[in-house]
Each structure stands twice: as structure tokens, then as C-alpha cells.
Design a protein around this motif. Structure first.
Motif, short mmCIF file in Angstrom:
data_model
loop_
_atom_site.label_atom_id
_atom_site.label_comp_id
_atom_site.label_asym_id
_atom_site.label_seq_id
_atom_site.Cartn_x
_atom_site.Cartn_y
_atom_site.Cartn_z
N VAL A 1 1.01 20.21 -11.06
CA VAL A 1 2.17 21.12 -11.03
C VAL A 1 1.72 22.56 -11.24
CG1 VAL A 1 4.32 21.73 -12.21
CG2 VAL A 1 3.78 19.33 -11.77
N LYS A 2 0.87 22.79 -12.24
CA LYS A 2 0.40 24.14 -12.55
C LYS A 2 -0.32 24.77 -11.36
CE LYS A 2 -2.64 26.64 -15.68
NZ LYS A 2 -3.67 26.51 -16.72
N ARG A 3 -1.08 23.98 -10.64
CA ARG A 3 -1.88 24.49 -9.51
C ARG A 3 -1.16 24.35 -8.17
NH1 ARG A 3 -4.77 22.56 -13.51
NH2 ARG A 3 -6.72 23.54 -14.10
N LYS A 4 0.07 23.85 -8.22
CA LYS A 4 0.88 23.63 -7.01
C LYS A 4 0.12 22.79 -5.98
CE LYS A 4 3.54 27.78 -7.75
NZ LYS A 4 3.86 29.11 -7.35
N LEU A 5 -0.46 21.70 -6.45
CA LEU A 5 -1.23 20.79 -5.60
C LEU A 5 -0.34 19.66 -5.12
CD1 LEU A 5 -4.49 20.49 -7.74
CD2 LEU A 5 -4.12 21.91 -5.72
N TYR A 6 -0.48 19.33 -3.85
CA TYR A 6 0.29 18.25 -3.24
C TYR A 6 -0.65 17.38 -2.43
CZ TYR A 6 4.02 21.56 -4.24
OH TYR A 6 4.85 22.43 -4.87
N PRO A 7 -0.33 16.10 -2.27
CA PRO A 7 -1.16 15.26 -1.40
C PRO A 7 -1.17 15.82 0.02
CG PRO A 7 0.39 13.91 -2.67
CD PRO A 7 0.77 15.35 -2.88
N ASN A 8 -2.35 15.87 0.63
CA ASN A 8 -2.40 16.38 2.01
C ASN A 8 -2.10 15.26 2.99
OD1 ASN A 8 -4.74 14.89 2.25
ND2 ASN A 8 -6.11 16.63 2.38
N VAL A 9 -2.11 15.60 4.24
CA VAL A 9 -1.73 14.63 5.28
C VAL A 9 -2.66 13.42 5.28
CG1 VAL A 9 -3.08 15.70 7.14
CG2 VAL A 9 -1.00 14.43 7.69
N ASP A 10 -3.91 13.59 4.90
CA ASP A 10 -4.85 12.48 4.89
C ASP A 10 -4.45 11.40 3.89
OD1 ASP A 10 -6.30 13.84 6.77
OD2 ASP A 10 -7.74 14.66 5.34
N MET B 1 0.83 -1.21 0.00
CA MET B 1 0.00 0.00 0.00
C MET B 1 0.86 1.26 0.00
SD MET B 1 -3.33 -0.72 0.05
CE MET B 1 -4.25 0.45 0.99
N ILE B 2 1.95 1.25 0.75
CA ILE B 2 2.83 2.41 0.80
C ILE B 2 3.52 2.59 -0.55
CG2 ILE B 2 4.97 3.31 1.82
CD1 ILE B 2 3.94 2.48 4.50
N GLU B 3 3.93 1.50 -1.16
CA GLU B 3 4.56 1.59 -2.48
C GLU B 3 3.60 2.17 -3.50
OE1 GLU B 3 6.03 -2.32 -3.38
OE2 GLU B 3 7.38 -2.30 -1.64
N ILE B 4 2.34 1.76 -3.44
CA ILE B 4 1.32 2.31 -4.35
C ILE B 4 1.13 3.80 -4.08
CG2 ILE B 4 -1.13 2.25 -4.95
CD1 ILE B 4 -1.00 -0.82 -4.42
N ALA B 5 1.03 4.16 -2.80
CA ALA B 5 0.83 5.56 -2.43
C ALA B 5 2.00 6.42 -2.89
CB ALA B 5 0.64 5.69 -0.92
N GLU B 6 3.22 5.92 -2.71
CA GLU B 6 4.39 6.68 -3.14
C GLU B 6 4.41 6.86 -4.65
OE1 GLU B 6 7.50 4.33 -1.35
OE2 GLU B 6 7.60 5.65 0.42
N GLU B 7 4.00 5.83 -5.37
CA GLU B 7 3.95 5.93 -6.84
C GLU B 7 2.86 6.91 -7.27
OE1 GLU B 7 5.19 5.35 -10.69
OE2 GLU B 7 6.16 4.74 -8.85
N LEU B 8 1.70 6.86 -6.62
CA LEU B 8 0.62 7.81 -6.92
C LEU B 8 1.07 9.25 -6.65
CD1 LEU B 8 -2.52 5.97 -5.52
CD2 LEU B 8 -2.06 6.54 -7.91
N GLU B 9 1.77 9.44 -5.54
CA GLU B 9 2.27 10.78 -5.21
C GLU B 9 3.27 11.24 -6.28
OE1 GLU B 9 4.30 13.19 -1.53
OE2 GLU B 9 4.78 11.07 -1.76
N LYS B 10 4.15 10.36 -6.69
CA LYS B 10 5.15 10.69 -7.71
C LYS B 10 4.47 11.09 -9.03
CE LYS B 10 8.73 8.31 -10.30
NZ LYS B 10 9.38 7.03 -10.49
N ILE B 11 3.47 10.32 -9.42
CA ILE B 11 2.72 10.61 -10.65
C ILE B 11 2.00 11.95 -10.53
CG2 ILE B 11 0.77 9.88 -12.08
CD1 ILE B 11 1.66 6.94 -11.39
N ALA B 12 1.33 12.17 -9.39
CA ALA B 12 0.59 13.43 -9.19
C ALA B 12 1.53 14.63 -9.22
CB ALA B 12 -0.16 13.38 -7.87
N LEU B 13 2.70 14.50 -8.58
CA LEU B 13 3.62 15.64 -8.51
C LEU B 13 4.30 15.93 -9.84
CD1 LEU B 13 5.22 15.06 -5.00
CD2 LEU B 13 3.43 16.67 -5.64
#
Length: 96
Positions: free
Chosen positions: A21-30, A3-15
Motif C-alpha cells: 500500500v505504501k509503495r502503491k504496488l499492484y500485481p502486474n499482468v504477468d 488456482m484463480i481463487e488462490i491468486a485472488e486471495e494473494l492479490e487481496k492480501i498484497a493490496l
């Protein structure tokens, strides 16, 4: 932990996604605390409450600040409803 590996990959893709990137959006603490709650065995249905509990301290702190200092102005974003008005209600049983 998969699950952590999936989350890290999703974060990498999103960032790296232009939309984020244009909206400077990042995953929040949740984003990650949900994984922690899941690993602790909490059912997904509990997540909303579990995300809210720690925020309550901040909300109460802001409210207390507001009450204690008459010159303190806590700015809140203005919210304007842009949806439809006067929509007829249809009971759930008669919806398709």
C-alpha cells in the motif's frame, strides 16, 4: 478453479499489506497471465518467453518512434550498479 481463487486471495492480501500500500504496488499482468498460460497447458519453463513475446511489440514501437523522430527523446531510468566490484570467480564445481 482453485488456482484463480488462490491468486485472488494473494492479490487481496498484497493490496492490503502496508508494504504494498505504501509503495502503491499492484500485481502486474504477468500475475494473472501466468495462470492463463498454465490453464492452457504451457510448462512453467515457457513463461519467461511467453511474457516477453507481447512486450516485443511495445519495445519495437518505442525503438521505431526513437528512430523516426530526431527530436523525440525517450527517457530511460538511470541504472547504477551498487554491488561489489572485482569479485574472484569460483567455478561451480568448487562452490559449497
Amino acid at each position: 478453479e482453485p488456482m484463480i481463487e488462490i491468486a485472488e486471495e494473494l492479490e487481496k492480501i498484497a493490496l492490503s499489506d502496508p508494504f504494498f500500500v505504501k509503495r502503491k504496488l499492484y500485481p502486474n499482468v504477468d500475475f494473472y497471465s501466468g495462470l492463463i498460460y498454465k490453464a492452457m497447458g504451457f510448462p512453467t519453463d515457457f513463461f519467461t518467453v511467453l511474457f516477453t513475446i507481447p512486450r516485443t511489440a511495445g519495445w519495437l514501437s518505442h525503438w521505431n518512434e526513437f528512430l523516426d523522430d530526431p527530436e523525440n527523446v525517450i527517457v530511460r531510468p538511470r541504472q547504477v550498479y551498487l554491488g561489489r566490484n572485482n569479485v574472484d570467480y569460483k567455478p561451480v564445481t568448487s562452490r559449497q
